[in-house]
Design an enzyme around this catalytic site. Structure first.
Site, PDB file in Angstrom:
ATOM      1  N   ASP A  98      -8.659  -6.250  -4.787  1.00 36.60           N
ATOM      2  CA  ASP A  98      -8.213  -4.959  -4.246  1.00 36.60           C
ATOM      3  C   ASP A  98      -8.795  -3.854  -5.134  1.00 36.60           C
ATOM      4  OD1 ASP A  98      -6.879  -2.680  -3.419  1.00 36.60           O
ATOM      5  OD2 ASP A  98      -4.872  -3.581  -3.461  1.00 36.60           O
TER       6      ASP A  98
ATOM      7  N   HIS B  18      -7.849  -5.204  -0.400  1.00 41.79           N
ATOM      8  CA  HIS B  18      -6.565  -4.508  -0.314  1.00 41.79           C
ATOM      9  C   HIS B  18      -5.697  -5.004   0.857  1.00 41.79           C
ATOM     10  CE1 HIS B  18      -3.735  -1.203  -0.571  1.00 41.79           C
ATOM     11  NE2 HIS B  18      -3.989  -0.872   0.677  1.00 41.79           N
TER      12      HIS B  18
ATOM     13  N   SER C 212       0.829  -1.197   0.000  1.00 43.63           N
ATOM     14  CA  SER C 212       0.000   0.000   0.000  1.00 43.63           C
ATOM     15  C   SER C 212       0.871   1.258   0.000  1.00 43.63           C
ATOM     16  CB  SER C 212      -0.958  -0.046   1.203  1.00 43.63           C
ATOM     17  OG  SER C 212      -1.949   0.916   1.077  1.00 43.63           O
TER      18      SER C 212
HETATM   19  N1  LIG Z   1      -4.929  -1.063   6.700  1.00 45.65           N
HETATM   20  C1  LIG Z   1      -3.616  -0.641   6.398  1.00 45.65           C
HETATM   21  C2  LIG Z   1      -3.367  -0.474   4.941  1.00 45.65           C
HETATM   22  C3  LIG Z   1      -4.133   0.685   4.354  1.00 45.65           C
HETATM   23  O1  LIG Z   1      -3.609   1.010   3.121  1.00 45.65           O
HETATM   24  C4  LIG Z   1      -3.255   0.611   7.165  1.00 45.65           C
HETATM   25  O2  LIG Z   1      -4.105   1.166   7.837  1.00 45.65           O
HETATM   26  O3  LIG Z   1      -2.105   1.020   7.126  1.00 45.65           O
END
Ligand SMILES: N[C@@H](CCO)C(=O)O
Ligand SMILES: CC(=O)SCCNC(=O)CCNC(=O)[C@H](O)C(C)(C)COP(=O)(O)OP(=O)(O)OC[C@H]1O[C@@H](n2cnc3c(N)ncnc32)[C@H](O)[C@@H]1OP(=O)(O)O
Length: 408
Positions: A341, A374, A175
């Site tokens: 995702d 995701h 991410s």
């Molecule tokens: N759930 C993860 C990934 C979000 O992109 C976060 O809060 O960092």
């Protein structure tokens, strides 16, 4: 899935009192290792300013070999931290990537020296909006310049220099962590032997910016936000931050996983109440996610890290041609995406793969069939572990590293 109904805007949230806020602030003091760079070595920001002092909090796992060639940098996601493989002092929960990192695991602590640092702009010991502004002697709040992904990576490069490491054997992350990996490979190709961006892209899409903006507006609409100066008032915009997380959390899951986890099931009741309480399990779950988030994350940091992702657009930095970002790179890439995702769909990853192909880079693309959405990169995804394990083992041979990082 039968945890008690937790009212995001109701009584259980209000029970979180002043003492807890104070405890949270104390917990944010760096408890990991950290390095501070002074005025002689400021962090040059894309906003056109220099930031100093700048502190980078980090954790390491495994042993650095003698020629410092077995280092892996793990980049965390939006609300992650440096505790990738150790218990977080803030939440008391195990490291967020314990499944990926450890002896015999894909990122093998018996072979590699693993570094994970809290991003600049974050709230776990690295300089962020809750840090003290040396000019005003007050927390920066919104006086901290906007931080970009490029700034985060520049700060990490300062840390890697500080550790005396010329080239990283690998940079990996998911991410926002994956965006940092892509930026590392673009900005410092000679310093990355391999790069593994997971569930990421080279830009934030319009839809992604839209969701972030909803979250930021929820925070700024909370009267406890006080224009970003809530720490001076000994309070935090809990409701706004909680709502921001609830909306964001939906984007981290897939329609299929929401349906299979919760469906239309009711939360601890036989029938609808004809009120606005959390009748449905999904409502209760989201309220829980919102509430637990505000106990571990700073609202202003949330503004900064979401903005960093929104501003990222690597092609725009190269005349709109993503391939130009990677010309003549020797870095070997493994790009990982998940079919469900919808935040960083495989199509976004493919744009990076195509650019790398056009740049003549060595790239493999792993598209994993998953219903987890995701956040799959944080969960038990055997195909992801197998792909990363295989990729790193083959890169290990190609690099000529000894079998164990302890040898050298
Ligand atoms: N759930 C993860 C990934 C979000 O992109 C976060 O809060 O960092
Ligand atoms: C990437 C980094 O760098 S680190 C930052 C990432 N960390 C996070 O994002 C933390 C918050 N996110 C999550 O928890 C994510 O869903 C994941 C992907 C990390 C974990 O997913 P899963 O293991 O599938 O957990 P799940 O989504 O089911 O959530 C479990 C929690 O929901 C609670 N829950 C489940 N059902 C309900 C319900 N009906 N009502 C209320 N609460 C519920 C559980 O009790 C549990 O609470 P706890 O975390 O306080 O113990």
């Amino acid at each position: 899935m039968t945890k008690g109904s937790s009212g995001q805007n109701g009584s259980s949230q209000d029970q979180v009192d002043h003492a807890q806020d104070v405890a949270l602030k104390q917990a944010r003091e760096p408890s990991s290792q950290s390095v501070t760079f002074g005025a002689d070595k400021p962090l040059h920001l894309d906003a056109g300013l220099d930031l100093s002092p700048v502190t980078i909090a980090y954790e390491t796992y495994g042993t650095l070999n003698e020629d410092k060639s077995n280092a892996i940098l793990v980049c965390h996601a939006l609300t992650g931290d440096q505790y990738a493989n150790s218990t977080s002092p803030v939440t008391g929960k195990p490291g967020w990537w314990n499944r990926m990192i450890g002896p015999g695991k894909p990122v093998d602590t018996d072979k590699y020296f693993i570094i994970c640092s809290n991003v600049v702009g974050g709230c776990n010991g690295s300089t962020g909006p809750a840090s003290i502004n040396p000019n005003s002697k007050q927390p920066y709040g919104l006086e901290l310049p906007v931080i970009t992904i490029r700034d985060m990576v520049r700060a990490q490069a300062m840390l890697i220099d500080h550790l005396g490491i010329d080239q990283l054997f690998c940079v990996l992350g998911g991410s926002m962590g994956g965006m940092q990996v892509i930026q590392w490979a673009a900005a410092y190709p000679e310093r990355c032997f391999t790069a593994i961006p997971i569930a990421a892209g080279a830009r934030h899409t319009s839809q992604n910016i839209a969701f972030h903006e909803v979250g930021r507006q929820a925070i700024m609409a909370d009267p406890e936000w006080h224009g970003g100066r809530y720490l001076d008032q000994d309070t935090t915009p809990r409701k706004g931050l909680g709502v921001a997380r609830m909306a964001a959390h939906v984007t981290y899951m897939s329609e299929r996983s929401l349906q299979s986890k919760f469906g239309r099931n009711l939360q601890n009741r036989e029938a609808k109440t004809f009120t606005f309480d959390a009748d449905f399990q999904i409502e209760s779950y989201l309220r829980h996610q919102g509430m637990t988030f505000v106990d571990r994350f700073d609202a202003n940091s949330y503004l900064y890290v979401t903005r960093a992702m929104d501003y990222y657009d690597l092609a725009a930095d190269h005349d709109g041609q993503l391939a130009k970002a990677f010309m003549n790179t020797q870095t070997r890439f493994c790009i990982v995406a998940f079919t469900t995702d919808w935040l960083f769909p495989p199509a976004e990853s493919r744009l990076v793969v195509h650019a790398l192909n056009a740049a003549g880079a060595s790239v493999s693309f792993v598209e994993i069939e998953s219903d987890k959405g995701h956040d799959a990169f944080l969960l038990d995804e055997p195909e992801m572990f197998d792909a990363i394990d295989g990729f790193l083992k083959s890169a290990h041979k190609a690099h000529g590293l000894p079998a164990s990082g302890k040898e050298a």
